[in-house]
Design an enzyme around this catalytic site. Structure first.
Site, PDB file in Angstrom:
ATOM      1  N   ASP A  94     -70.876   9.919-111.833  1.00  0.00           N
ATOM      2  CA  ASP A  94     -71.844   8.929-111.431  1.00  0.00           C
ATOM      3  C   ASP A  94     -72.900   9.547-110.374  1.00  0.00           C
ATOM      4  OD1 ASP A  94     -70.406   7.299-113.281  1.00  0.00           O
ATOM      5  OD2 ASP A  94     -70.233   5.612-111.755  1.00  0.00           O
TER       6      ASP A  94
ATOM      7  N   ALA B 243     -72.754   4.377-107.044  1.00  0.00           N
ATOM      8  CA  ALA B 243     -73.281   6.081-106.799  1.00  0.00           C
ATOM      9  C   ALA B 243     -74.491   5.771-106.501  1.00  0.00           C
ATOM     10  CB  ALA B 243     -72.644   6.758-108.185  1.00  0.00           C
TER      11      ALA B 243
HETATM   12  O1  PMV Z   1     -67.898   2.224-114.253  1.00  0.00           O
HETATM   13  P1  PMV Z   1     -68.760   3.352-113.776  1.00  0.00           P
HETATM   14  O2  PMV Z   1     -70.102   3.266-114.457  1.00  0.00           O
HETATM   15  O3  PMV Z   1     -68.738   3.577-112.517  1.00  0.00           O
HETATM   16  O4  PMV Z   1     -68.251   4.813-114.775  1.00  0.00           O
HETATM   17  C1  PMV Z   1     -67.091   5.265-114.469  1.00  0.00           C
HETATM   18  C2  PMV Z   1     -66.670   6.429-115.267  1.00  0.00           C
HETATM   19  C3  PMV Z   1     -65.100   6.870-115.158  1.00  0.00           C
HETATM   20  O5  PMV Z   1     -65.145   7.991-116.339  1.00  0.00           O
HETATM   21  C4  PMV Z   1     -64.355   5.562-115.954  1.00  0.00           C
HETATM   22  C5  PMV Z   1     -64.599   7.228-113.707  1.00  0.00           C
HETATM   23  C6  PMV Z   1     -65.177   8.447-113.359  1.00  0.00           C
HETATM   24  O6  PMV Z   1     -65.332   8.703-112.268  1.00  0.00           O
HETATM   25  O7  PMV Z   1     -65.693   9.269-113.929  1.00  0.00           O
END
Ligand code: PMV
Length: 305
Positions: free
Chosen positions: A142, A104
């Site tokens: 994110d 992100a």
């Molecule tokens: O893995 P990361 O840091 O991109 O976090 C993902 C967070 C989730 O809740 C698992 C997915 C989302 O899109 O919210």
């Protein structure tokens, strides 16, 4: 001009946030910086240091393994912004797949570099298509934090994102440790979706319980109740483990942190690898970082305010 974006840690609420529950995330810096190296209208390219990624898109561009996902995401973002014909250089201060919102942050920094005058809603929309390639059904948490930083109470209901900045009474000292294992956010999110299909009632109860922890955690942060917040992190970790997104390494890192005096610890992000966060009292990060290091895990401290 350089554009920048924050990395993030999800303090509580990952996975449940995909199904409409609230989550709390905080920006960490440095995240990613990006700039337009050339805009000659000829080729559309993105290089990311130190990941060693270089991808090209546009007519005739061949699929570029092992960065085909990044190539697809970049192409989607460029098309969304109608910003073909630029070479973008980015520097990521975060590991990819580490649960720290690196994709992100990259999307936000690249979108801002390509469209420096675009309003936040346009950047958000472009980053959403970029993130969809990495996350599948992404909540957008994110991207929202990557663009804004701070501590955000995030909720997405019926496709609409609501963000509410949280003002902590005392800054939060958080140790962030990496398990050394990468994980695909997309496959972890899909795993929870499968579990929800197979066992809807129990999974829904878990997701709702996570949402309740998040609501309480908001008050704990606003009241400066660090001990209470630590307990909520521990409870959130138990619920995440019941969603099958934890790993033996992540559990071990949480235990090491608690034994070294952390007020609470949990995985952060999608799990399956990636990172752990441990909340510590002010200036008490050294024992946690030392315990991780002794066990072969790298970590650093972030002050969140
Ligand atoms: O893995 P990361 O840091 O991109 O976090 C993902 C967070 C989730 O809740 C698992 C997915 C989302 O899109 O919210």
């Amino acid at each position: 001009m350089k554009a920048s974006a924050f990395g993030k840690v999800i303090l509580l609420g990952e996975h449940a946030v995909v199904y409409g529950q609230p989550a709390i995330a905080a920006g960490i810096s440095p995240g990613v910086t990006a700039w337009c190296a050339e805009r000659d209208g000829r080729s559309t390219e993105l290089s990311v240091d130190p990941w060693g990624a270089h991808v090209r898109c546009g007519p005739g561009a061949a699929r570029e393994e092992p960065h085909a996902q990044l190539q697809e995401a970049f192409a989607a973002l460029v098309a969304n912004l109608q910003a073909e014909g630029a070479r973008v250089q980015a520097h990521a201060h975060l590991p990819p797949g580490g649960g720290l919102g690196s994709s992100a942050a990259l999307g936000v920094a690249v979108a801002k570099a390509l469209a420096p005058t675009a309003d936040p809603a346009r950047i958000d929309a472009a980053v959403a298509v970029f993130e969809a390639v990495f996350h599948g059904n992404a909540s957008g948490i994110d991207a929202a934090v990557a663009a804004r930083g701070g501590i955000q109470y995030f909720r997405k209901t019926d496709g609409r994102i609501a963000l509410d900045p949280i003002r902590p009474r005392t800054p939060l000292s958080v140790c962030i440790g990496h398990s050394g294992q990468g994980a695909s956010t997309r496959s972890m999110v899909e795993g929870v979706a499968r579990q929800r299909e197979r066992n809807p009632a129990a999974t829904e109860r878990t997701l709702t319980a996570i949402g309740e922890l998040v609501k309480t955690a908001r008050f704990a942060i606003e009241e400066g109740d660090l001990e209470g917040l630590g307990k909520l992190l521990d409870l959130n970790q138990i619920l995440l483990a019941s969603l099958m997104v934890s790993t033996p390494e992540l559990e071990r890192m949480c235990q090491l942190a608690r034994a070294a005096g952390a007020l609470g610890a949990k995985l952060t992000g999608a799990g399956g690898g990636g990172a752990v966060i441990a909340l510590v009292a002010a200036s008490c990060h050294e024992p946690v970082l030392a315990a991780w290091q002794e066990a072969g895990f790298r970590g650093f401290v972030a002050e969140i305010s």
